[in-house]
Write a protein that holds these residues in place. Structure first.
Motif, short mmCIF file in Angstrom:
data_model
loop_
_atom_site.label_atom_id
_atom_site.label_comp_id
_atom_site.label_asym_id
_atom_site.label_seq_id
_atom_site.Cartn_x
_atom_site.Cartn_y
_atom_site.Cartn_z
N GLU A 132 20.98 11.25 49.40
CA GLU A 132 22.23 10.50 49.46
C GLU A 132 21.98 9.03 49.78
OE1 GLU A 132 26.39 9.66 51.47
OE2 GLU A 132 24.58 10.08 52.61
N SER A 133 20.96 8.75 50.59
CA SER A 133 20.60 7.36 50.87
C SER A 133 20.17 6.65 49.59
CB SER A 133 19.47 7.30 51.91
OG SER A 133 19.89 7.80 53.15
N LEU A 134 19.44 7.35 48.74
CA LEU A 134 19.04 6.78 47.45
C LEU A 134 20.27 6.49 46.60
CD1 LEU A 134 16.91 5.99 45.35
CD2 LEU A 134 16.76 8.40 44.70
N LEU A 135 21.23 7.42 46.59
CA LEU A 135 22.46 7.21 45.84
C LEU A 135 23.20 5.97 46.35
CD1 LEU A 135 24.76 8.16 43.91
CD2 LEU A 135 25.63 9.51 45.83
N LYS A 136 23.36 5.86 47.67
CA LYS A 136 24.09 4.73 48.23
C LYS A 136 23.35 3.42 47.99
CE LYS A 136 24.55 6.46 52.39
NZ LYS A 136 24.99 6.60 53.80
N ARG A 137 22.03 3.46 48.09
CA ARG A 137 21.25 2.25 47.85
C ARG A 137 21.39 1.82 46.38
NH1 ARG A 137 17.15 -0.46 50.51
NH2 ARG A 137 17.39 0.99 52.26
N THR A 138 21.41 2.78 45.48
CA THR A 138 21.58 2.46 44.06
C THR A 138 22.94 1.83 43.80
OG1 THR A 138 20.13 4.31 43.44
CG2 THR A 138 21.56 3.41 41.72
N MET A 166 30.42 12.73 52.14
CA MET A 166 29.03 12.87 51.71
C MET A 166 28.06 12.48 52.81
SD MET A 166 29.25 11.56 47.79
CE MET A 166 27.49 11.64 47.63
N ASP A 167 28.45 11.52 53.65
CA ASP A 167 27.60 11.14 54.78
C ASP A 167 27.42 12.30 55.74
OD1 ASP A 167 27.23 8.46 53.95
OD2 ASP A 167 29.19 7.93 54.76
N ARG A 168 28.44 13.14 55.89
CA ARG A 168 28.40 14.25 56.83
C ARG A 168 27.81 15.51 56.23
NH1 ARG A 168 27.01 13.12 60.79
NH2 ARG A 168 26.53 11.20 59.71
N PHE A 169 27.90 15.66 54.92
CA PHE A 169 27.48 16.93 54.30
C PHE A 169 26.27 16.78 53.38
CE2 PHE A 169 31.85 17.83 55.54
CZ PHE A 169 31.73 19.09 56.09
N ASP A 170 25.66 15.58 53.33
CA ASP A 170 24.51 15.40 52.44
C ASP A 170 23.38 16.36 52.78
OD1 ASP A 170 23.98 14.19 54.86
OD2 ASP A 170 23.33 12.28 54.02
N SER A 171 23.12 16.55 54.07
CA SER A 171 22.05 17.47 54.48
C SER A 171 22.39 18.91 54.13
CB SER A 171 21.81 17.36 55.99
OG SER A 171 21.41 16.06 56.35
N ILE A 172 23.64 19.30 54.34
CA ILE A 172 24.08 20.66 54.05
C ILE A 172 23.96 20.96 52.56
CG2 ILE A 172 26.05 22.24 54.06
CD1 ILE A 172 24.90 21.77 56.83
N MET A 173 24.33 19.99 51.73
CA MET A 173 24.34 20.24 50.28
C MET A 173 22.94 20.54 49.75
SD MET A 173 27.27 17.75 48.66
CE MET A 173 26.73 16.22 49.41
N TYR A 189 33.24 10.87 42.92
CA TYR A 189 33.75 10.28 41.69
C TYR A 189 34.31 8.89 41.93
CZ TYR A 189 33.17 14.74 39.26
OH TYR A 189 32.64 15.86 38.68
N GLY A 190 34.90 8.67 43.10
CA GLY A 190 35.40 7.34 43.42
C GLY A 190 34.29 6.32 43.54
N LEU A 191 33.13 6.75 44.04
CA LEU A 191 32.01 5.84 44.20
C LEU A 191 31.39 5.44 42.85
CD1 LEU A 191 30.13 7.45 47.24
CD2 LEU A 191 31.51 5.37 47.25
N VAL A 192 31.35 6.39 41.91
CA VAL A 192 30.61 6.14 40.67
C VAL A 192 31.50 5.85 39.46
CG1 VAL A 192 28.71 7.61 41.45
CG2 VAL A 192 30.51 8.60 40.03
N GLN A 193 32.83 5.91 39.64
CA GLN A 193 33.69 5.79 38.45
C GLN A 193 33.62 4.40 37.81
OE1 GLN A 193 37.76 6.53 39.37
NE2 GLN A 193 37.87 5.02 41.01
N HIS A 194 33.21 3.40 38.58
CA HIS A 194 33.07 2.06 38.00
C HIS A 194 31.61 1.69 37.73
CE1 HIS A 194 37.28 1.52 38.75
NE2 HIS A 194 37.12 1.66 40.06
N TYR A 195 30.71 2.64 38.00
CA TYR A 195 29.29 2.36 37.80
C TYR A 195 28.99 2.35 36.31
CZ TYR A 195 24.21 2.75 38.33
OH TYR A 195 22.86 2.53 38.28
#
Length: 277
Positions: free
Chosen positions: A231-237, A254-261, A45-51
């Motif tokens: 997650e890479s797509l999310l970060k690139r966006t 998210m960098d550590r758990f993207d694969s697990i999710m 939410y911190g990453l996207v709250q200003h998107y």
């Protein structure tokens, strides 16, 4: 060298805490993954709250996701019935209805960015509760960390194998548009490492056939790779390199758990259809 040492120390502590909490007791598993779910949601939410000027109610959304994990834990362990999910349903309804009164400029964007992490983070983490529990012959629900450990170990072994093989032999890009450093050679190396590791699991767990372990490992590697790319797509966006810095040398949650999710729902489907039935 400093960064390498920092990454190694963080990795050792990270693996020790995860494995210890899963194996020690169901409550330690619950507490740790409530924390992981909450931190991951807070980070997202911190990453996207200003998107696109999104108006996200960060605190209540995080609490809603953590409640979903707790409710799923209690339900999966046979401690309650489906009524435990009613407050979460009310939270979803609140998220939708509240946009009528907040007068935000883009309510559809707010709905999307508020509810998507409830599936991607809280929902997928919550499925781990069904992976780690199963009824015995008498219908009594038992806590069994074997498959959950397998998910994490296969992901970690895959990451290590992919890094080593990719560094040594990587020439053909796996998904250059999203992640220029990933290679098919790394993917194949990670797959081989995970498949070999699955044979160790089959040796110590003979009640599950070796081909079932091989299939589970292959499923986890494929979907873990897609999870990393997602997650890479999310970060690139969003135009960012790391999702956070909560884990020194490793980035954010998210960098550590993207694969697990992404591996969690795939593994759960595989286990239910091809191992437990």
């Amino acid at each position: 060298m400093k960064n390498l040492i920092k990454r190694a120390l963080t990795g050792i502590i990270f693996v020790t805490v995860i494995v210890g909490a899963i194996c020690y007791h169901p409550i330690s598993f619950l507490l740790l993954f409530c924390l992981i779910t909450g931190l991951t949601l807070w980070e997202f939410y911190g990453l996207v709250q200003h998107y696109e000027k999104a108006g996200i109610k960060r605190t209540i959304s995080v609490l809603g996701g953590v409640y979903l994990f707790v409710a799923t834990f209690l339900y999966a362990n046979g401690k309650t019935d489906g009524a435990i999910f009613l407050p979460y349903l009310m939270f979803i309804m609140y998220t939708l209805i509240s946009e009528l009164y907040f007068k935000e400029t883009n309510p559809i964007n707010n709905w999307a960015l508020s509810l998507f992490p409830q599936i991607y983070c809280a929902g997928f983490f919550s499925l781990l509760n069904f992976v780690v529990t199963s009824p015995d012959a008498d219908g009594i629900v038992l806590y069994n960390p074997l498959y959950l450990l397998a998910i994490f170990i296969f992901v970690w072994v895959n990451d290590t194998g992919a890094y080593v093989f990719g560094s040594l032999f990587g020439k053909h890009r796996l998904f250059e548009r999203i992640s220029p450093k990933k290679s098919w050679e790394g993917f194949i190396g990670g797959m081989i490492a995970a498949l070999l590791t699955s044979l160790i699991f089959s040796y110590y767990s003979p009640d599950v056939h070796s081909y079932q372990w091989l299939g589970l490992a292959a499923t986890i590697v494929i979907f873990a790779t897609w999870g990393d790319l997602t997650e890479s797509l999310l970060k690139r966006t969003l135009g960012i390199k790391d999702s956070g810095n909560v884990l020194p040398g490793h980035g954010g949650m998210m960098d550590r758990f993207d694969s697990i999710m992404m591996a969690a729902p795939a593994a759960y489907i595989y286990i239910e259809l091809l191992i437990r039935n």
